[in-house]
Design an enzyme around this catalytic site. Structure first.
Site, PDB file in Angstrom:
ATOM      1  CG  HIS A  99      -0.260   0.364   2.486  1.00 54.24           C
ATOM      2  ND1 HIS A  99       0.419  -0.559   3.225  1.00 54.24           N
ATOM      3  CD2 HIS A  99      -0.117   1.540   3.140  1.00 54.24           C
ATOM      4  CE1 HIS A  99       0.947   0.023   4.291  1.00 54.24           C
ATOM      5  NE2 HIS A  99       0.638   1.298   4.261  1.00 54.24           N
TER       6      HIS A  99
HETATM    7  C1  UD1 Z   1      -2.091   5.176   6.217  1.00 55.97           C
HETATM    8  C2  UD1 Z   1      -0.788   5.683   6.839  1.00 55.97           C
HETATM    9  C3  UD1 Z   1       0.290   4.618   6.699  1.00 55.97           C
HETATM   10  C4  UD1 Z   1      -0.180   3.278   7.218  1.00 55.97           C
HETATM   11  C5  UD1 Z   1      -1.472   2.900   6.529  1.00 55.97           C
HETATM   12  C6  UD1 Z   1      -1.974   1.570   7.016  1.00 55.97           C
HETATM   13  C7  UD1 Z   1      -0.335   8.104   6.684  1.00 55.97           C
HETATM   14  C8  UD1 Z   1       0.441   9.126   5.971  1.00 55.97           C
HETATM   15  N1  UD1 Z   1      -0.307   6.868   6.134  1.00 55.97           N
HETATM   16  O1  UD1 Z   1      -1.889   5.076   4.823  1.00 55.97           O
HETATM   17  O2  UD1 Z   1       1.422   5.033   7.440  1.00 55.97           O
HETATM   18  O3  UD1 Z   1       0.796   2.295   6.989  1.00 55.97           O
HETATM   19  O4  UD1 Z   1      -2.436   3.922   6.776  1.00 55.97           O
HETATM   20  O5  UD1 Z   1      -3.184   1.206   6.459  1.00 55.97           O
HETATM   21  O6  UD1 Z   1      -0.962   8.397   7.673  1.00 55.97           O
HETATM   22  N2  UD1 Z   1      -9.578   4.285   2.862  1.00 55.97           N
HETATM   23  C9  UD1 Z   1     -10.728   3.536   2.864  1.00 55.97           C
HETATM   24  N3  UD1 Z   1     -11.208   3.092   4.062  1.00 55.97           N
HETATM   25  C10 UD1 Z   1     -10.582   3.397   5.231  1.00 55.97           C
HETATM   26  C11 UD1 Z   1      -9.403   4.147   5.188  1.00 55.97           C
HETATM   27  C12 UD1 Z   1      -8.902   4.570   4.001  1.00 55.97           C
HETATM   28  O7  UD1 Z   1     -11.343   3.275   1.843  1.00 55.97           O
HETATM   29  O8  UD1 Z   1     -11.060   3.003   6.302  1.00 55.97           O
HETATM   30  C13 UD1 Z   1      -9.046   4.803   1.588  1.00 55.97           C
HETATM   31  C14 UD1 Z   1      -9.016   6.318   1.618  1.00 55.97           C
HETATM   32  O9  UD1 Z   1     -10.190   6.857   1.183  1.00 55.97           O
HETATM   33  C15 UD1 Z   1      -7.835   6.668   0.760  1.00 55.97           C
HETATM   34  C16 UD1 Z   1      -6.929   5.468   0.878  1.00 55.97           C
HETATM   35  O10 UD1 Z   1      -7.691   4.407   1.454  1.00 55.97           O
HETATM   36  O11 UD1 Z   1      -8.221   6.812  -0.566  1.00 55.97           O
HETATM   37  C17 UD1 Z   1      -5.727   5.770   1.693  1.00 55.97           C
HETATM   38  O12 UD1 Z   1      -6.032   6.141   3.025  1.00 55.97           O
HETATM   39  P1  UD1 Z   1      -5.077   7.148   3.823  1.00 55.97           P
HETATM   40  O13 UD1 Z   1      -5.572   7.331   5.195  1.00 55.97           O
HETATM   41  O14 UD1 Z   1      -4.840   8.333   3.000  1.00 55.97           O
HETATM   42  O15 UD1 Z   1      -3.650   6.485   3.874  1.00 55.97           O
HETATM   43  P2  UD1 Z   1      -3.133   4.994   3.821  1.00 55.97           P
HETATM   44  O16 UD1 Z   1      -2.586   4.703   2.488  1.00 55.97           O
HETATM   45  O17 UD1 Z   1      -4.153   4.036   4.374  1.00 55.97           O
END
Ligand code: UD1
Length: 374
Positions: free
Chosen positions: A213
């Site tokens: 990811h």
């Molecule tokens: C975040 C953390 C990363 C961690 C990872 C674990 C930061 C900078 N990054 O990255 O360190 O390793 O989490 O998972 O804080 N989304 C969903 N459902 C959710 C959460 C997220 O669909 O419950 C989607 C969001 O809409 C977004 C994407 O996943 O498009 C990424 O989510 P985001 O919180 O931006 O960062 P991660 O890549 O999950």
């Protein structure tokens, strides 16, 4: 004698890898209600059932006292929303300490807000001092800033202490306590053993387990293609189970990579809960990942781990654990995977202080502070 008021601690959790870190801390602190009043804020950075709710249920984390519900957004937007909402929390109810864990945007946002309160609220960072020395990684920026603002820094390994000392942080602020994520692993391993995930999903040993990811792998089309080419080759030797992170699903769709759902032996599944994932991780012949925490868990489980990154902020997993860095080069991944598949089986490793008692050591430090301040 006047009864002393409990030390008031506000713990912050936001994203999936935070939940297994706050669980043991909250348990330890709440076990001593005379000494501590520990409350939990969930920022809502991760918000759906699969990325958040299931972890609260399985790890028996009490319902958050405060939910900020910020959701997704660009880094600036997400961080800003957390800051705005968290400032209101601190204004309404000043704790003695804000306790943040790990390196996600919630960690950074809440540290900045606490440090800029007037007067400042003290910040304790759990899992401080880890450095990849790669500033293009959002988590590295989060780590550096959070540590610079923290009054107490709890570390997992000697390299972290050295990094902090090099950045001018006083020795008295640094406490090497071990790894709270491994507290959770040790506590829940027996329960994970009885998960029926393999039967439920029809997974048979031997298999490899994959997670992916990091923006540097999944937002970069060339890197993602190199990795998928490698995975298709490795999958000819051993089936790969791939619980896919929402960020990765989105990018795979956008870029049309692995859009066929993977060949039969590269199996894409929904993100898993903690117990199911741990069950699979322990039984995997090989783990391929770009996660931070999984490098640590696989090491303690003795499962060979190939990290699809050029660097790691957790070097102790390569010297004392099972972790090998392979980057995103197709040939390097395939060669390393084949070497592991040819070798004989695993050997659980032990890393000093990764013994299931890190949260207890953190509580002991706060207990000392509570006594001194009364
Ligand atoms: C975040 C953390 C990363 C961690 C990872 C674990 C930061 C900078 N990054 O990255 O360190 O390793 O989490 O998972 O804080 N989304 C969903 N459902 C959710 C959460 C997220 O669909 O419950 C989607 C969001 O809409 C977004 C994407 O996943 O498009 C990424 O989510 P985001 O919180 O931006 O960062 P991660 O890549 O999950």
């Amino acid at each position: 004698m006047k009864k002393r008021a409990p030390l008031r601690l506000l713990l912050v959790a936001g994203a999936r890898p935070n939940f297994m870190k706050v669980a043991p801390l909250l348990r330890e602190l709440r076990a001593r209600p005379g000494l501590f009043e520990a409350r939990l804020v969930h920022t809502g950075q991760h918000y759906d059932e699969a990325m958040s709710d299931i972890f609260f249920e399985e790890l028996e984390i009490p319902k958050p006292d405060i939910h900020l519900g910020v959701g997704s957004g660009s880094h600036a937007v997400q961080t800003a929303r957390i800051m705005e909402a968290f400032e209101k929390v601190l204004v309404a109810d000043r704790p003695d300490w804000v306790v943040v864990v790990g390196d996600v945007n919630s960690t950074l946002a809440c540290s900045v807000v606490a440090a800029k309160m007037s007067p400042p609220v003290r910040v304790a960072h759990v899992e401080a001092g880890l450095r990849s020395r790669d500033r293009s990684m959002p988590e590295e920026v989060n780590r550096v800033v959070t540590d610079a603002l923290s009054d107490l820094l709890f570390t997992t390994s000697p390299d972290a202490d050295v990094n902090l000392r090099h950045e001018g942080i006083e020795r008295r602020r640094i406490h090497r306590v071990g790894n709270v994520m491994i507290d959770t692993l040790r506590r829940f391993l027996a329960r994970a053993d009885s998960s029926d995930v393999m039967r439920r999903l029809g997974i048979a040993a031997p298999f490899a387990l994959l997670t992916l990811h990091r923006p540097s792998n999944v937002d970069d089309e060339a890197a993602l293609r190199r990795i998928f080419t490698a995975l298709e080759t490795v999958a000819q030797d051993i089936p790969i189970v791939f619980p896919v992170h929402p960020r990765t699903v989105k990018m795979m769709r956008e870029l049309g990579v692995g859009a066929d759902g993977g060949s039969g032996s590269l199996r894409l599944i929904e993100p898993l809960g903690y117990l199911d994932f741990l069950h699979l991780q322990k039984r995997a012949r090989l783990v391929l990942t770009d996660s931070g925490g999984i490098q640590e868990e696989a090491s303690i489980l003795g499962v060979p781990c190939l990290t699809l990154r050029e660097n790691t902020e957790r070097p102790i997993t390569t010297t004392r654990g099972t972790n090998v860095l392979v980057g995103s080069d197709t040939r390097a991944i395939v060669t390393a995977a084949r070497r592991i598949l040819r070798a004989r089986a695993r050997r659980p490793r032990s890393i000093p202080l990764w013994d299931g008692r890190a949260a207890g050591r953190i509580a002991a430090v706060f207990a000392r502070i509570a006594r001194e301040s009364s």
